[in-house]
Design a protein around this motif. Structure first.
Motif, mmCIF file in Angstrom:
data_model
loop_
_atom_site.group_PDB
_atom_site.id
_atom_site.type_symbol
_atom_site.label_atom_id
_atom_site.label_comp_id
_atom_site.label_asym_id
_atom_site.label_seq_id
_atom_site.Cartn_x
_atom_site.Cartn_y
_atom_site.Cartn_z
ATOM 1 N N LEU A 195 1.613 9.870 -11.708
ATOM 2 C CA LEU A 195 0.853 11.078 -12.046
ATOM 3 C C LEU A 195 1.782 12.162 -12.570
ATOM 4 O O LEU A 195 1.463 12.860 -13.537
ATOM 5 C CB LEU A 195 0.097 11.579 -10.814
ATOM 6 C CG LEU A 195 -1.242 10.911 -10.508
ATOM 7 C CD1 LEU A 195 -1.773 11.403 -9.165
ATOM 8 C CD2 LEU A 195 -2.262 11.202 -11.613
ATOM 9 N N GLY A 196 2.941 12.298 -11.922
ATOM 10 C CA GLY A 196 3.901 13.301 -12.392
ATOM 11 C C GLY A 196 4.400 13.007 -13.796
ATOM 12 O O GLY A 196 4.489 13.904 -14.642
ATOM 13 N N ILE A 197 4.721 11.728 -14.060
ATOM 14 C CA ILE A 197 5.202 11.350 -15.392
ATOM 15 C C ILE A 197 4.133 11.605 -16.454
ATOM 16 O O ILE A 197 4.401 12.156 -17.531
ATOM 17 C CB ILE A 197 5.627 9.866 -15.393
ATOM 18 C CG1 ILE A 197 6.876 9.671 -14.537
ATOM 19 C CG2 ILE A 197 5.880 9.380 -16.824
ATOM 20 C CD1 ILE A 197 7.275 8.219 -14.362
ATOM 21 N N LYS A 243 0.831 -1.205 0.000
ATOM 22 C CA LYS A 243 0.000 0.000 0.000
ATOM 23 C C LYS A 243 0.866 1.254 0.000
ATOM 24 O O LYS A 243 0.597 2.205 -0.744
ATOM 25 C CB LYS A 243 -0.916 -0.001 1.217
ATOM 26 C CG LYS A 243 -1.774 1.246 1.365
ATOM 27 C CD LYS A 243 -2.631 1.173 2.612
ATOM 28 C CE LYS A 243 -3.481 2.439 2.766
ATOM 29 N NZ LYS A 243 -2.647 3.664 2.890
ATOM 30 N N ALA A 244 1.916 1.256 0.841
ATOM 31 C CA ALA A 244 2.785 2.431 0.918
ATOM 32 C C ALA A 244 3.502 2.681 -0.404
ATOM 33 O O ALA A 244 3.556 3.818 -0.902
ATOM 34 C CB ALA A 244 3.793 2.253 2.049
ATOM 35 N N VAL A 245 4.057 1.619 -0.970
ATOM 36 C CA VAL A 245 4.750 1.761 -2.250
ATOM 37 C C VAL A 245 3.771 2.202 -3.336
ATOM 38 O O VAL A 245 4.082 3.064 -4.168
ATOM 39 C CB VAL A 245 5.438 0.439 -2.635
ATOM 40 C CG1 VAL A 245 6.000 0.506 -4.053
ATOM 41 C CG2 VAL A 245 6.551 0.110 -1.646
ATOM 42 N N GLY A 246 2.565 1.628 -3.326
ATOM 43 C CA GLY A 246 1.559 2.004 -4.324
ATOM 44 C C GLY A 246 1.163 3.459 -4.222
ATOM 45 O O GLY A 246 0.998 4.147 -5.234
ATOM 46 N N ASP A 247 1.024 3.967 -2.994
ATOM 47 C CA ASP A 247 0.647 5.373 -2.820
ATOM 48 C C ASP A 247 1.733 6.305 -3.343
ATOM 49 O O ASP A 247 1.455 7.303 -4.020
ATOM 50 C CB ASP A 247 0.380 5.669 -1.340
ATOM 51 C CG ASP A 247 -0.895 4.998 -0.845
ATOM 52 O OD1 ASP A 247 -1.716 4.578 -1.695
ATOM 53 O OD2 ASP A 247 -1.068 4.881 0.385
ATOM 54 N N VAL A 248 2.988 5.973 -3.032
ATOM 55 C CA VAL A 248 4.089 6.814 -3.517
ATOM 56 C C VAL A 248 4.204 6.731 -5.039
ATOM 57 O O VAL A 248 4.397 7.745 -5.728
ATOM 58 C CB VAL A 248 5.422 6.406 -2.853
ATOM 59 C CG1 VAL A 248 6.589 7.183 -3.459
ATOM 60 C CG2 VAL A 248 5.359 6.654 -1.353
ATOM 61 N N MET A 249 4.076 5.521 -5.572
ATOM 62 C CA MET A 249 4.200 5.350 -7.012
ATOM 63 C C MET A 249 3.044 5.985 -7.771
ATOM 64 O O MET A 249 3.203 6.385 -8.931
ATOM 65 C CB MET A 249 4.297 3.867 -7.360
ATOM 66 C CG MET A 249 5.574 3.195 -6.887
ATOM 67 S SD MET A 249 7.065 4.045 -7.433
ATOM 68 C CE MET A 249 6.911 3.934 -9.211
ATOM 69 N N SER A 250 1.876 6.090 -7.136
ATOM 70 C CA SER A 250 0.773 6.784 -7.814
ATOM 71 C C SER A 250 1.135 8.245 -8.034
ATOM 72 O O SER A 250 0.837 8.817 -9.086
ATOM 73 C CB SER A 250 -0.514 6.658 -7.000
ATOM 74 O OG SER A 250 -0.393 7.330 -5.750
ATOM 75 N N GLY A 251 1.811 8.845 -7.043
ATOM 76 C CA GLY A 251 2.280 10.214 -7.234
ATOM 77 C C GLY A 251 3.330 10.312 -8.319
ATOM 78 O O GLY A 251 3.320 11.242 -9.136
ATOM 79 N N LEU A 252 4.248 9.337 -8.350
ATOM 80 C CA LEU A 252 5.279 9.330 -9.383
ATOM 81 C C LEU A 252 4.669 9.211 -10.774
ATOM 82 O O LEU A 252 5.023 9.962 -11.696
ATOM 83 C CB LEU A 252 6.238 8.164 -9.130
ATOM 84 C CG LEU A 252 7.258 7.862 -10.238
ATOM 85 C CD1 LEU A 252 8.209 9.028 -10.414
ATOM 86 C CD2 LEU A 252 8.029 6.587 -9.932
ATOM 87 N N ALA A 295 -5.276 11.397 -21.041
ATOM 88 C CA ALA A 295 -5.933 10.094 -20.902
ATOM 89 C C ALA A 295 -5.063 9.122 -20.119
ATOM 90 O O ALA A 295 -5.565 8.290 -19.351
ATOM 91 C CB ALA A 295 -6.253 9.519 -22.274
ATOM 92 N N GLY A 296 -3.757 9.232 -20.313
ATOM 93 C CA GLY A 296 -2.857 8.336 -19.616
ATOM 94 C C GLY A 296 -2.870 8.494 -18.111
ATOM 95 O O GLY A 296 -2.475 7.582 -17.373
ATOM 96 N N VAL A 297 -3.320 9.658 -17.638
ATOM 97 C CA VAL A 297 -3.359 9.903 -16.197
ATOM 98 C C VAL A 297 -4.271 8.897 -15.508
ATOM 99 O O VAL A 297 -4.038 8.503 -14.354
ATOM 100 C CB VAL A 297 -3.831 11.347 -15.918
ATOM 101 C CG1 VAL A 297 -3.990 11.592 -14.427
ATOM 102 C CG2 VAL A 297 -2.839 12.340 -16.520
ATOM 103 N N ALA A 298 -5.303 8.447 -16.210
ATOM 104 C CA ALA A 298 -6.229 7.490 -15.614
ATOM 105 C C ALA A 298 -5.523 6.205 -15.213
ATOM 106 O O ALA A 298 -5.948 5.517 -14.287
ATOM 107 C CB ALA A 298 -7.363 7.180 -16.600
ATOM 108 N N GLY A 299 -4.432 5.869 -15.901
ATOM 109 C CA GLY A 299 -3.698 4.663 -15.562
ATOM 110 C C GLY A 299 -3.019 4.713 -14.207
ATOM 111 O O GLY A 299 -2.672 3.673 -13.638
ATOM 112 N N ALA A 300 -2.829 5.928 -13.663
ATOM 113 C CA ALA A 300 -2.147 6.055 -12.376
ATOM 114 C C ALA A 300 -2.956 5.459 -11.232
ATOM 115 O O ALA A 300 -2.404 5.161 -10.172
ATOM 116 C CB ALA A 300 -1.848 7.525 -12.090
ATOM 117 N N ILE A 301 -4.253 5.270 -11.428
ATOM 118 C CA ILE A 301 -5.065 4.681 -10.354
ATOM 119 C C ILE A 301 -4.667 3.231 -10.100
ATOM 120 O O ILE A 301 -5.032 2.656 -9.072
ATOM 121 C CB ILE A 301 -6.572 4.750 -10.692
ATOM 122 C CG1 ILE A 301 -6.904 3.884 -11.914
ATOM 123 C CG2 ILE A 301 -7.017 6.185 -10.899
ATOM 124 C CD1 ILE A 301 -8.387 3.767 -12.195
ATOM 125 N N ALA A 302 -3.891 2.662 -11.029
ATOM 126 C CA ALA A 302 -3.455 1.271 -10.844
ATOM 127 C C ALA A 302 -2.469 1.133 -9.696
ATOM 128 O O ALA A 302 -2.359 0.055 -9.098
ATOM 129 C CB ALA A 302 -2.823 0.744 -12.131
#
Length: 309
Positions: free
Chosen positions: A59-61, A48-57, A170-177
């Protein structure tokens, strides 16, 4: 001085390349934060922690391209770098204030740490597998986002830079993964989630052959493919990091360094192949290579033994 000499003066090019090198050096801060977050979290919540941080990463990309295109359209390309500088200064001050201090126990010296990286890569099967899985998927990701702007601005679609920017949103939607993948991995479902991620990436390229080139249907399918591809690649990234962080507390950063370096090489190769393929055979050849990369990862994944996560 002729206009072409003023336009292509080597001095601005050298300055730009130098700045790009320093931006690349500074970007490793992200790869420090991810294992740092894993260290601060409880083992049961590490995904969960890694996923939360990576969602921010992620989103930035994914937001970087469309936001910078829109800023350039409204102002100038220089404003992108001015705003980025101000944001980085604010972020540096904020992180310096809120992050807790971590003092690792004394261990290997820097030279010995660097020398141990090769040994970790050679002797750790899970690390090698996860790194190569994501090298293939990130190669497909880079290929897609290298070639689609060329396709969309070409004679088939005639989109402007603003249109490409809106498409990239559109690619931003993929960050929810990312948070989803972290929670799935915490429940012990890494293997089926990895299979889904690889199939999603490959299917995304196959979908792009639906519809007539230049049609609204084709554009909509490309948007759907972008979402599906980004979702799969993000999911595989988080699951891979969660897996390697479980291998050892004292060398997480080195494991993450090997993992990231490997798949960024895959991304660079995918981007280069995409540009070449599009020049030689258009979207047909580029999408064929994009489909082949997840297929290669899937074949390697099929050889995985039950003991390997």
């Amino acid at each position: 001085m002729p206009p072409w000499r003023r336009r292509y003066s080597p001095i601005p090019s050298a300055c730009f390349l130098t700045a790009a090198v320093f931006i690349g050096l500074g970007s490793v801060a992200v790869q420090i934060l991810v294992p740092y977050a894993a260290h601060l979290s409880a083992p049961a919540l590490r995904g969960k922690a890694v996923g939360d941080v990576m969602s921010g990463l992620m989103l930035g990309i994914m937001l970087a391209r469309p936001v910078s295109s829109l800023i350039t359209h409204l102002s100038s390309w220089r404003m992108v770098f001015i705003i980025s500088t101000l944001v980085m200064i604010l972020l540096t001050l904020t992180l310096g204030y809120v992050l807790p201090v971590r003092r690792p126990a004394p261990g290997l010296r820097y030279r010995a740490l660097m020398a141990s990286i090769g040994s970790l890569a050679v002797h750790n099967l899970t690390l090698r597998r996860r790194a190569l899985y994501h090298a293939a998927l990130f190669g497909a990701f880079s290929l897609f986002w290298t070639v689609t702007p060329l396709l969309l601005t070409g004679p088939e679609f005639h989109l402007s830079q603003v249109g490409v920017a809106l498409f990239a949103f559109a690619g931003v939607a993929g960050a929810i993964a990312a948070p989803i993948a972290g929670r799935v991995a915490d429940r012990g479902l890494s293997k089926p989630a990895t299979l889904f991620a690889m199939l999603a990436a490959g299917t995304a390229f196959l979908l792009t052959h639906i519809g007539d080139t230049g049609s609204h249907l084709k554009l909509g399918i490309l948007v759907l493919a972008a979402i599906l591809l980004d979702f799969g690649v993000t999911m595989n990234l988080v699951i891979g990091q969660r897996a390697i962080f479980a291998l050892g507390e004292h060398y997480r950063s080195r494991l993450n360094g090997i993992y990231m370096a490997t798949f960024f090489v895959g991304g660079a190769i995918g981007s280069a192949l995409g540009g070449w393929a599009y020049a030689q055979g258009g979207w047909g050849l580029a999408s064929l290579l994009g489909t082949a990369l997840p297929a290669i990862a899937l074949c390697y994944f099929a050889s995985e033994r039950p003991a390997t996560e």
